[in-house]
Design a protein around this motif. Structure first.
Motif, mmCIF file in Angstrom:
data_model
loop_
_atom_site.group_PDB
_atom_site.id
_atom_site.type_symbol
_atom_site.label_atom_id
_atom_site.label_comp_id
_atom_site.label_asym_id
_atom_site.label_seq_id
_atom_site.Cartn_x
_atom_site.Cartn_y
_atom_site.Cartn_z
ATOM 1 N N ILE A 157 4.847 13.971 -18.719
ATOM 2 C CA ILE A 157 3.623 13.826 -17.928
ATOM 3 C C ILE A 157 2.549 14.703 -18.575
ATOM 4 N N PRO A 158 1.341 14.168 -18.805
ATOM 5 C CA PRO A 158 0.280 14.979 -19.420
ATOM 6 C C PRO A 158 0.023 16.255 -18.619
ATOM 7 N N GLU A 159 -0.239 17.333 -19.333
ATOM 8 C CA GLU A 159 -0.481 18.618 -18.682
ATOM 9 C C GLU A 159 -1.906 18.734 -18.157
ATOM 10 N N GLN A 160 -2.833 18.042 -18.798
ATOM 11 C CA GLN A 160 -4.232 18.112 -18.415
ATOM 12 C C GLN A 160 -4.717 16.753 -17.929
ATOM 13 N N GLY A 161 -5.681 16.771 -17.026
ATOM 14 C CA GLY A 161 -6.289 15.524 -16.576
ATOM 15 C C GLY A 161 -6.343 15.409 -15.067
ATOM 16 N N GLN A 162 -6.962 14.327 -14.608
ATOM 17 C CA GLN A 162 -7.008 14.002 -13.189
ATOM 18 C C GLN A 162 -6.102 12.805 -12.952
ATOM 19 N N PHE A 163 -5.316 12.885 -11.881
ATOM 20 C CA PHE A 163 -4.337 11.849 -11.570
ATOM 21 C C PHE A 163 -4.710 11.229 -10.226
ATOM 22 N N TRP A 164 -4.819 9.898 -10.194
ATOM 23 C CA TRP A 164 -5.324 9.200 -9.014
ATOM 24 C C TRP A 164 -4.325 8.172 -8.490
ATOM 25 N N ILE A 165 -4.421 7.929 -7.186
ATOM 26 C CA ILE A 165 -3.661 6.854 -6.558
ATOM 27 C C ILE A 165 -4.521 6.249 -5.456
ATOM 28 N N TYR A 166 -4.429 4.939 -5.282
ATOM 29 C CA TYR A 166 -5.159 4.273 -4.196
ATOM 30 C C TYR A 166 -4.287 4.284 -2.944
ATOM 31 N N GLN A 167 -4.765 4.987 -1.946
ATOM 32 C CA GLN A 167 -4.030 5.161 -0.692
ATOM 33 C C GLN A 167 -4.680 4.333 0.411
ATOM 34 N N THR A 168 -3.874 3.662 1.196
ATOM 35 C CA THR A 168 -4.390 2.830 2.286
ATOM 36 C C THR A 168 -5.130 3.694 3.306
ATOM 37 N N ARG A 169 -6.306 3.239 3.720
ATOM 38 C CA ARG A 169 -7.052 3.951 4.766
ATOM 39 C C ARG A 169 -6.311 3.804 6.090
ATOM 40 N N ALA A 170 -6.344 4.857 6.878
ATOM 41 C CA ALA A 170 -5.579 4.892 8.130
ATOM 42 C C ALA A 170 -5.903 3.706 9.043
ATOM 43 N N LYS A 171 -7.162 3.287 9.082
ATOM 44 C CA LYS A 171 -7.540 2.213 10.009
ATOM 45 C C LYS A 171 -6.973 0.855 9.606
ATOM 46 N N PHE A 172 -6.425 0.771 8.379
ATOM 47 C CA PHE A 172 -5.844 -0.490 7.924
ATOM 48 C C PHE A 172 -4.315 -0.460 7.919
ATOM 49 N N TYR A 173 -3.710 0.658 8.393
ATOM 50 C CA TYR A 173 -2.254 0.710 8.473
ATOM 51 C C TYR A 173 -1.760 -0.303 9.500
ATOM 52 N N GLU A 174 -0.872 -1.182 9.098
ATOM 53 C CA GLU A 174 -0.234 -2.103 10.037
ATOM 54 C C GLU A 174 0.957 -2.768 9.369
ATOM 55 N N GLY A 228 0.835 -1.195 0.000
ATOM 56 C CA GLY A 228 0.000 0.000 0.000
ATOM 57 C C GLY A 228 0.864 1.236 0.000
ATOM 58 N N VAL A 229 0.216 2.395 -0.043
ATOM 59 C CA VAL A 229 0.950 3.651 0.061
ATOM 60 C C VAL A 229 0.295 4.552 1.094
ATOM 61 N N MET A 230 1.109 5.421 1.664
ATOM 62 C CA MET A 230 0.632 6.420 2.605
ATOM 63 C C MET A 230 1.358 7.733 2.295
ATOM 64 N N GLN A 231 0.720 8.854 2.610
ATOM 65 C CA GLN A 231 1.357 10.143 2.384
ATOM 66 C C GLN A 231 2.572 10.287 3.300
ATOM 67 N N SER A 232 3.670 10.785 2.753
ATOM 68 C CA SER A 232 4.903 10.932 3.518
ATOM 69 C C SER A 232 5.767 11.992 2.850
ATOM 70 N N VAL A 233 5.877 13.138 3.482
ATOM 71 C CA VAL A 233 6.649 14.244 2.920
ATOM 72 C C VAL A 233 8.107 13.819 2.731
ATOM 73 N N GLY A 234 8.624 14.042 1.529
ATOM 74 C CA GLY A 234 10.018 13.719 1.244
ATOM 75 C C GLY A 234 10.247 12.313 0.721
ATOM 76 N N SER A 235 9.228 11.456 0.791
ATOM 77 C CA SER A 235 9.369 10.084 0.298
ATOM 78 C C SER A 235 9.088 10.019 -1.199
ATOM 79 N N VAL A 236 9.717 9.066 -1.869
ATOM 80 C CA VAL A 236 9.555 8.868 -3.312
ATOM 81 C C VAL A 236 9.544 7.364 -3.598
ATOM 82 N N PHE A 237 8.709 6.941 -4.533
ATOM 83 C CA PHE A 237 8.769 5.554 -4.995
ATOM 84 C C PHE A 237 8.533 5.523 -6.497
#
Length: 237
Positions: A135-152, A86-95
């Motif tokens: 990277i396209p200039e126009q459009g919506q960009f999405w990512i599936y992020q793990t919900r906080a209650k499922f972090y483990e 999964g992924v979670m928001q993290s300032v400074g992280s890159v994958f």
């Protein structure tokens, strides 16, 4: 009298369902039908693109501001327990992952398969192409992020399943071959957090009904590079 009871029950059912529908719409917002849609694949979606489209129109990218890892608890009660990627928001992280076009109907279909994640819109400037593509200039960009209650993190109760690792890293290997990015698989390992000695070797009987077609020899070589001989600690059922 009987019809009145039915109508009352139906109204009660709708009242019960409404909060769920509201939460679902917040977690999976409606895509703009008039705007190009793009999805970031970082695990099973990364592998799935090779199976379905051979990465047609996909762009290998680095994603800024997110951490990928074995951090998504899945399964409870009588369901098979495991820790998924999964992924979670993290300032400074890159994958590293891939960016690929997707239709609103495909988004809705994929949403229905998501339980532990929410679909989050990110900015295009969080993406950096790893090839000469732009990277396209126009459009919506999405990512599936793990919900906080499922972090483990992985544990003996919620181990990593080798079949999931096989699928993920095989996808990375195929991206490397398709786009001639030699170090891409190694980057997949290096930019994935929470590798753990809590493993289950389910290769003989993978969890998915249709097992991924994987390159086990190449995957094993990548896993042998993990520090602490983690791969050597894989345990069988």
């Amino acid at each position: 009298m009987f019809l009145d009871e039915i109508h009352t029950k139906e109204r009660g059912a709708l009242l019960f369902l409404y909060p769920f529908i509201a939460r679902a719409s917040e977690c999976y917002p409606v895509a703009d039908q008039n705007s190009p849609q793009y999805m970031i694949g970082y695990g099973d979606l990364l592998y799935g693109q090779s199976e379905n489209r051979n990465y047609q129109h996909a762009i290998p990218v680095k994603v800024d501001g997110y951490k990928r890892g074995w951090l998504t608890k899945s399964g409870a009660g009588d369901t098979l327990k495991k820790t998924d990627l999964g992924v979670m928001q993290s300032v400074g992280s890159v994958f590293n992952g891939i960016l690929f076009p997707i239709t609103p109907s495909e988004i809705r279909y994929t949403d229905r398969q998501q339980i532990q994640t929410c679909r989050i819109q990110i900015r295009s400037d969080q993406l950096a192409a790893m090839t000469s593509s732009r990277i396209p200039e126009q459009g919506q960009f999405w990512i599936y992020q793990t919900r906080a209650k499922f972090y483990e993190k992985p544990s003996s109760d919620y181990p990593i399943r080798i079949s999931a690792v096989d699928e993920f890293l095989t996808g990375c290997i195929r991206v490397a071959e398709q786009f001639q990015l030699k170090s891409y698989p190694e980057e997949c390992v290096a930019t994935t957090w929470f590798w753990s000695s809590h493993w289950v070797n389910d290769r003989p009987q993978p969890l998915k009904p249709k097992p991924a077609q994987v390159d086990r020899k190449a995957v094993n070589k990548l896993l042998e590079s993990l520090e602490g001989d983690i791969f050597g600690q894989v345990r069988a059922y």
